[in-house]
Design an enzyme around this catalytic site. Structure first.
Site, PDB file in Angstrom:
ATOM      1  N   THR A  14       0.820  -1.212   0.000  1.00 36.70           N
ATOM      2  CA  THR A  14       0.000   0.000   0.000  1.00 36.70           C
ATOM      3  C   THR A  14       0.851   1.257   0.000  1.00 36.70           C
ATOM      4  OG1 THR A  14      -1.775  -1.164   1.161  1.00 36.70           O
ATOM      5  CG2 THR A  14      -1.823   1.231   1.242  1.00 36.70           C
ATOM      6  N   TYR A  27      -7.933   0.286  -4.435  1.00 36.65           N
ATOM      7  CA  TYR A  27      -6.683   0.796  -4.996  1.00 36.65           C
ATOM      8  C   TYR A  27      -5.837  -0.393  -5.424  1.00 36.65           C
ATOM      9  CZ  TYR A  27      -4.608  -0.581  -0.552  1.00 36.65           C
ATOM     10  OH  TYR A  27      -4.192  -1.302   0.530  1.00 36.65           O
ATOM     11  N   THR A  93       1.261  -4.324   4.352  1.00 37.89           N
ATOM     12  CA  THR A  93       0.984  -4.591   5.765  1.00 37.89           C
ATOM     13  C   THR A  93       0.392  -5.975   6.028  1.00 37.89           C
ATOM     14  OG1 THR A  93      -1.209  -3.562   5.577  1.00 37.89           O
ATOM     15  CG2 THR A  93       0.632  -2.150   6.241  1.00 37.89           C
ATOM     16  N   ASP A  94      -0.185  -6.621   5.002  1.00 37.54           N
ATOM     17  CA  ASP A  94      -0.888  -7.877   5.258  1.00 37.54           C
ATOM     18  C   ASP A  94       0.028  -8.971   5.792  1.00 37.54           C
ATOM     19  OD1 ASP A  94      -3.255  -6.745   4.508  1.00 37.54           O
ATOM     20  OD2 ASP A  94      -3.424  -7.792   2.588  1.00 37.54           O
ATOM     21  N   LYS A 166      -0.769  -7.226  12.820  1.00 36.14           N
ATOM     22  CA  LYS A 166      -1.849  -6.410  12.283  1.00 36.14           C
ATOM     23  C   LYS A 166      -3.140  -6.844  12.953  1.00 36.14           C
ATOM     24  CE  LYS A 166      -3.714  -4.657   7.920  1.00 36.14           C
ATOM     25  NZ  LYS A 166      -3.644  -4.763   6.431  1.00 36.14           N
ATOM     26  N   GLU A 284      -1.983 -32.156  29.334  1.00 38.05           N
ATOM     27  CA  GLU A 284      -2.065 -33.168  28.277  1.00 38.05           C
ATOM     28  C   GLU A 284      -0.991 -32.994  27.212  1.00 38.05           C
ATOM     29  OE1 GLU A 284      -4.498 -31.149  29.157  1.00 38.05           O
ATOM     30  OE2 GLU A 284      -6.069 -32.410  30.055  1.00 38.05           O
TER      31      GLU A 284
END
Length: 326
Positions: A14, A27, A93-94, A166, A284
């Site tokens: 971005t 965009y 950013t993802d 994020k 466990e």
């Protein structure tokens, strides 16, 4: 800020995106070349010498091992170059938290390395890219920036790679740090570290792998069936990260399938689909051969597990030690 010499490695996202309108919601990421971006930044008049290289110009959803390898190679060369004071990576950013964490684990802490992105494209009203980038330059150029591992700068905060994630899909404050929060507060005019350097002189914790082993993330949900685990194993999984409900939980049938997988030599890590919180060991886990992800979310747990498996570490006890380390 001093007149630092900074290498900028651009990957798109971005921060290099354009919508063609100041008010459009949609965009296209990765539209602006790093040379053009740095020309715009030069107009701010901040005292830094920047050299840009275009590694990629894509949506960060498409980032993967090939680009990671190129970034690691170029950063390693810059670490050995006395003419370079620090490195900035512009990134979508993802998946920035995954790239930052991978580099944090496979690079020494000799010189500062900072990832930076934006939540709004360059031609949007209130675009945040140039401000975030100015903050990143400020952080890299600071005399106390070394010895902190890879950092991520977003929204006037500096976050450690292990903590950064994020947490919102939109908005300039989309990134948070857990469990430490911000390690510094930044703006284009000043920088305030909130704690001393914690990794001074540290070597890379892992070698960059020749190949990344297949480690899928299996998302937990109500009514989940063991077939999710069977399909992962049929696909050749060397490890499995469970993005479990609550504190890394799953239905009994899924737990049993994961325990069978662990007994067969597949490394199983319990993480949580919940946004924040620790996943601690349960009684466990010893019997099942499971590893608790502690403070790492599923995406970063997968990165660490891949590096461990690639380095030959598959014993659950030793894997747990790596997840416990801060």
């Amino acid at each position: 800020m001093n007149d630092a010499s900074i290498l900028v490695l651009a990957t798109g996202g971005t921060i290099a995106g354009q919508a063609g309108s100041a008010t459009r919601r949609d965009y296209r990421p990765g539209q602006i070349d790093i040379a053009d971006f740095l020309a715009d930044f030069a107009e701010l008049g901040l005292p830094a010498r920047l050299t840009g290289r275009q590694v990629a110009n894509i949506d960060s959803a498409n980032i993967g091992p090939d680009i990671w390898r190129e970034l690691h190679t170029q950063i390693t060369r810059a670490m050995d170059d006395p003419a370079v004071d620090g490195i900035i990576i512009t990134h979508g950013t993802d998946t920035a938290e995954e790239t930052a964490f991978l580099l944090d684990l496979t690079l020494p802490t000799t010189k500062p390395v900072v990832l930076v992105g934006a939540m709004r494209p360059a031609d949007a009203v209130g675009a945040d890219g140039l401000r975030n980038f100015a903050n990143a330059v400020n952080a890299v150029a600071d005399k106390d920036a070394g010895g902190r591992g890879v950092l991520l700068v977003m929204g006037d905060q500096v976050l450690a790679a292990r903590d950064a994630r994020k947490a919102q899909t939109t908005g300039s404050g989309a990134f948070v740090g857990f469990p430490r929060g911000a390690v510094a507060l930044a703006n284009p005019a000043s920088l305030d570290w909130l704690q001393p350097a914690w990794r001074t002189g540290e070597k890379a914790r892992f070698a960059f792998p020749a190949n990344f082993p297949y480690v899928p993330i299996v998302h937990g949900y109500a009514g989940q069936e063991a077939g999710d685990i069977t399909r992962a194993l049929d696909g050749g999984a060397k490890g499995i990260v469970l993005a479990g409900v609550g504190s890394g939980n799953a239905p009994d049938c899924v737990r049993e399938a994961l325990a069978d997988a662990a007994r067969s030599g597949v490394v199983v890590v319990r993480a949580s689909r919940v946004d924040e919180g620790l996943v601690d060991r349960e009684p466990e886990d010893d019997a099942n051969g499971f590893v608790a992800a502690r403070a790492l979310g599923p995406a970063k747990a997968r990165i660490l597990l891949q590096l461990l498996i690639a380095s030959g570490t598959t014993d659950p006890e030793h894997v747990q030690e790596a997840f416990n380390r801060r």
